[in-house]
Design an enzyme around this catalytic site. Structure first.
Site, mmCIF file in Angstrom:
data_model
loop_
_atom_site.group_PDB
_atom_site.id
_atom_site.type_symbol
_atom_site.label_atom_id
_atom_site.label_comp_id
_atom_site.label_asym_id
_atom_site.label_seq_id
_atom_site.Cartn_x
_atom_site.Cartn_y
_atom_site.Cartn_z
ATOM 1 N N ASN A 164 -0.807 11.114 -47.880
ATOM 2 C CA ASN A 164 -1.401 11.931 -46.810
ATOM 3 C C ASN A 164 -0.483 12.215 -45.624
ATOM 4 O O ASN A 164 -0.692 13.192 -44.911
ATOM 5 C CB ASN A 164 -2.752 11.354 -46.355
ATOM 6 C CG ASN A 164 -2.651 9.971 -45.755
ATOM 7 O OD1 ASN A 164 -1.702 9.242 -46.026
ATOM 8 N ND2 ASN A 164 -3.619 9.608 -44.946
ATOM 9 N N GLU A 260 -1.123 -1.370 -44.728
ATOM 10 C CA GLU A 260 -2.021 -0.447 -44.010
ATOM 11 C C GLU A 260 -2.903 0.163 -45.075
ATOM 12 O O GLU A 260 -2.406 0.928 -45.915
ATOM 13 C CB GLU A 260 -1.241 0.681 -43.349
ATOM 14 C CG GLU A 260 -0.206 0.282 -42.349
ATOM 15 C CD GLU A 260 0.512 1.507 -41.774
ATOM 16 O OE1 GLU A 260 0.979 1.400 -40.646
ATOM 17 O OE2 GLU A 260 0.602 2.543 -42.441
ATOM 18 N N CYS A 294 -6.534 7.908 -42.871
ATOM 19 C CA CYS A 294 -7.088 6.545 -42.858
ATOM 20 C C CYS A 294 -7.948 6.357 -41.621
ATOM 21 O O CYS A 294 -8.952 5.657 -41.641
ATOM 22 C CB CYS A 294 -5.965 5.522 -42.886
ATOM 23 S SG CYS A 294 -4.828 5.684 -41.525
#
Ligand code: NAP
Ligand code: G3P
Length: 489
Positions: A164, A260, A294
Site C-alpha cells: 500500500n 507493523e 493500516c
C-alpha cells in the site's frame, strides 16, 4: 535527472546486488499488471535460493566497512537520494499510481513525503550518538566509574514492505537502518515492486556503496520463509498483515523484530463533539486510498444521542467523494489492489446485510472497484465490527455510554490507533488513557504522520516502535564501555 534504464531490460526489472542491477538465473518471471485496467507494467524476477544466499553474504561482508563509515558520509548519500526522488517525483508517482491503483495526487505526495522523511532521518541520526553515565548517580555506587554508551548497528536488516505504500514504507525501513550503520536486504511487495525498485535506484544513484543495499524480489509465499530463517539475518523489519506477521514471528527464532501490522482503528464520537468536523475527518480517514491504509478509520463508535445526526453528516460527506480510476482528477476511491481483496470486502458487506445492518450508502461493485459503503446500526455479531476490511466500507456502531465505547474498542484483537472526538479536554484525556492502542488522536482522524512521531501497534497490530528517532534506536543497540578511574596517584 537520473537515467533509469539500467534497472530493466525488455521490461524485466532486475535486482540490485553489490551495486549492479543483475538478472536472475531462475528464468522465473512474475508479471506485474495495473489493478485498475489490467495493463502490463513489467516483470519482476523470482530469485533463486542461491541468489538470495549471495545477496546475504555480500551484505554481510559489506557491513564490516559500512558500520565504520562516518555519519556525515551516510547523511550526504541520503540527502542526495532524497533530492533524486524529489527531482523524479512526477515520473515515479505515475508508476506508483498504475502499480497500486493509488490516486495520482496521493502517489505524488507519497514520493515527496518520502524525500522529506529521508532528509529528516539523515539529520536526526547525527544527534543520536549515545550518552555518558556516571557511577555515582546510583545509590552506593562508585565515583570512579563512568560508562560511555554508544549505539551500534545490528548487521543485516531484512526489510519487507507491503503493497500500500511501496515507496514510503520501504524508505521508512531503509533510511533509518542505513543511518544506524546497518546494511539492508530489501524485499519489496510483489505488487509495488517496480515502484520500490525506483526508490532503490535513487539510493544507488546517490552513491550508496556497493552491497550496502541489496534487493530480493519474488513472491513472499515462495521465498519469504527462506529469507526469514536465513542464517545471515540480524534483524527483521516487517510491515504487512497480522497473519503474515504472526507466521514470521513463529519461524524467525531469536532475531530482533519490528512488526507493523493490521488495525481496526476506532473513531469514538462523544455527545459534545463538533459533528460537522468529525464527519469530515471520519470520511477522509476511512476512505482515502479506498481504505487501504493500516491507519484508516475502520469503525465508528458513537453515543446514541448524536448518532442520527452523525450518520447523516457522514453520509452527506461520503456523497462528495469521487469514485473512479486512479488518474481521474479529484478521485478518492479507486479499484482495490486485486479481485481477491474486493471479494473479501464484499463478504463483509454481505454478512452485515444478512445480519440486519442498515445500509446507508454503497454495496455496489464493478470488478475490483468497490464503491464507498456505509453501514449504521452495526452490531457486535457482525464480522465488519471486528475484521479489518482494507477497503472502502465503514461500520457505525451505536453505544449507550463512553465506557461501552472503550470496552468495544479494547475488545478488538488489534491495537494500532484510535481517534476521540469531543470538545471536553478532560474526557478526551480520560478516554485516550483507557484505550489499548499505540496512538490516540484527539479531534482528528487516525494517521501515521508526521513521520517523526512514535508509531506502533499493540496486540495483533505489531511490536516495536517506528518513527524516525525510534526506528534508528530500534535498529541499533546500546554498547557500554565502562571506564574505571584510579583515584590514587
Ligand atoms: P501481506 O500480504 O502481509 O504482505 C506484506 C509483505 O510480506 C509483502 O512484501 C509480501 O510479499 C511479504 N510476505 C508474504 N508472505 C511472506 C512470508 N512468508 N515471509 C516473508 N514475507 C512474506 O500484506 P499486504 O497485503 O501487502 O499489506 C496489507 C496489510 O498490511 C494490511 O493488513 C495493513 O493493515 C498492513 N499494514 C500495516 C501497516 C502498519 O504500519 N501497521 C502499514 C501498512 C500496511 P508478496 O507481496 O510477494 O506477497
Ligand atoms: O499505512 C501506512 C502509513 O504510512 C499511512 O500513513 O499518515 O497516511 O496514515 P498516514
Amino acid at each position: 535527472m537520473v537515467k533509469f534504464e539500467e534497472m530493466q531490460n525488455n521490461d524485466v526489472y532486475k535486482n540490485l546486488l553489490n551495486g549492479k542491477w543483475i538478472e536472475s538465473n531462475s528464468n522465473k518471471l512474475i508479471e506485474v499488471k495495473a489493478p485498475h485496467d489490467g495493463s502490463f507494467l513489467g516483470k519482476i524476477q523470482a530469485m533463486t535460493k542461491e541468489e538470495v544466499d549471495e545477496a546475504f553474504s555480500n551484505a554481510k561482508e559489506t557491513f564490516k566497512t559500512w558500520k565504520n563509515s562516518n555519519l556525515s558520509e551516510r547523511a550526504d548519500i541520503l540527502h542526495k537520494a532524497a533530492k533524486i526522488l524529489e527531482d523524479n517525483a512526477k515520473f515515479i508517482a505515475e508508476i506508483l499510481t498504475k502499480e497500486v491503483s493509488k490516486d495520482y495526487k496521493s502517489s505524488y505526495s507519497e514520493v515527496v513525503r518520502t524525500a522529506d522523511f529521508i532528509r529528516y532521518t539523515a539529520e536526526e541520526a547525527k544527534r543520536l550518538r549515545g550518552e555518558t553515565l556516571y557511577g555515582d548517580a546510583f545509590e552506593g555506587s562508585a565515583k570512579n566509574k563512568m560508562s560511555i554508551v554508544t549505539r551500534e548497528p545490528l548487521g543485516v536488516v531484512l526489510s519487507i514492505a507491503p503493497f500500500n505504500y511501496p515507496i514510503n514504507l520501504s524508505a521508512s525501513k531503509i533510511a533509518p537502518a542505513l543511518m544506524a550503520g546497518n546494511v539492508v536486504l530489501f524485499k519489496p511487495p510483489t505488487q509495488g515492486a517496480i515502484s520500490a525498485l525506483y526508490l532503490i535506484e535513487a539510493f544507488r544513484a546517490a552513491g550508496i556503496p556497493n552491497g550496502v543495499l541489496n534487493t530480493v524480489t519474488g513472491r513472499g509465499s515462495e521465498i519469504g520463509d527462506y529469507l526469514i530463517t536465513h542464517k545471515d539475518v540480524d534483524m527483521i523489519n516487517f510491515t504487512g498483515s497480522s497473519d503474515v506477521g504472526r507466521h514470521i514471528a513463529s519461524i524467525a527464532g531469536m532475531v530482533p523484530m519490528i512488526m507493523e501490522l493490521g488495525g481496526k482503528d476506532a473513531a469514538i464520537v462523544l455527545e459534545d463533539a463538533d459533528l460537522e468536523d468529525t464527519a469530515k475527518n471520519i470520511v477522509s480517514g476511512a476512505f482515502s486510498y479506498s481504505g487501504q491504509r493500516c491507519t484508516a478509520v475502520k469503525r465508528v463508535l458513537v453515543l446514541e444521542s448524536v448518532a442520527d445526526r452523525l450518520a447523516q453528516l457522514v453520509s452527506e460527506e461520503l456523497k462528495k467523494i469521487k469514485v473512479g480510476m486512479p488518474f481521474d482528477e479529484g478521485v478518492t476511491v479507486t479499484p482495490l489492489i486485486d479481485n481477491k481483496s474486493a471479494d473479501f470486502v464484499q463478504g463483509l458487506i454481505d454478512d452485515a446485510i444478512e445480519k440486519g445492518a442498515k445500509l446507508i450508502i454503497g454495496n455496489k461493485r464493478e470488478a475490483n472497484l468497490v464503491y464507498p459503503t456505509l453501514f449504521d446500526n452495526v452490531t457486535l455479531d457482525m464480522r465488519i465490527a471486528w475484521e479489518e476490511p482494507f477497503g472502502p466500507v465503514l461500520p457505525i456502531i451505536r453505544v449507550k455510554t463512553v465506557e461501552e465505547a472503550i470496552e468495544i474498542s479494547n475488545n478488538s484483537e488489534y491495537g494500532l490507533q484510535s481517534a476521540v472526538f469531543t470538545n471536553n479536554i478532560d474526557k478526551a484525556f480520560s478516554v485516550a488513557q483507557s484505550l489499548e492502542v499505540g496512538t490516540v488522536h484527539i479531534n482528528n482522524k487516525t494517521q501515521r504522520g508526521p513521520d517523526h512521531f512514535p508509531f506502533l501497534g499493540v496486540k495483533s497490530s505489531g511490536m516495536g516502535t517506528q518513527g524516525i528517532r525510534y526506528s534508528i534506536e530500534a535498529m541499533s543497540r546500546p554498547k557500554a564501555i565502562v571506564v574505571n578511574f584510579n583515584t590514587k596517584f
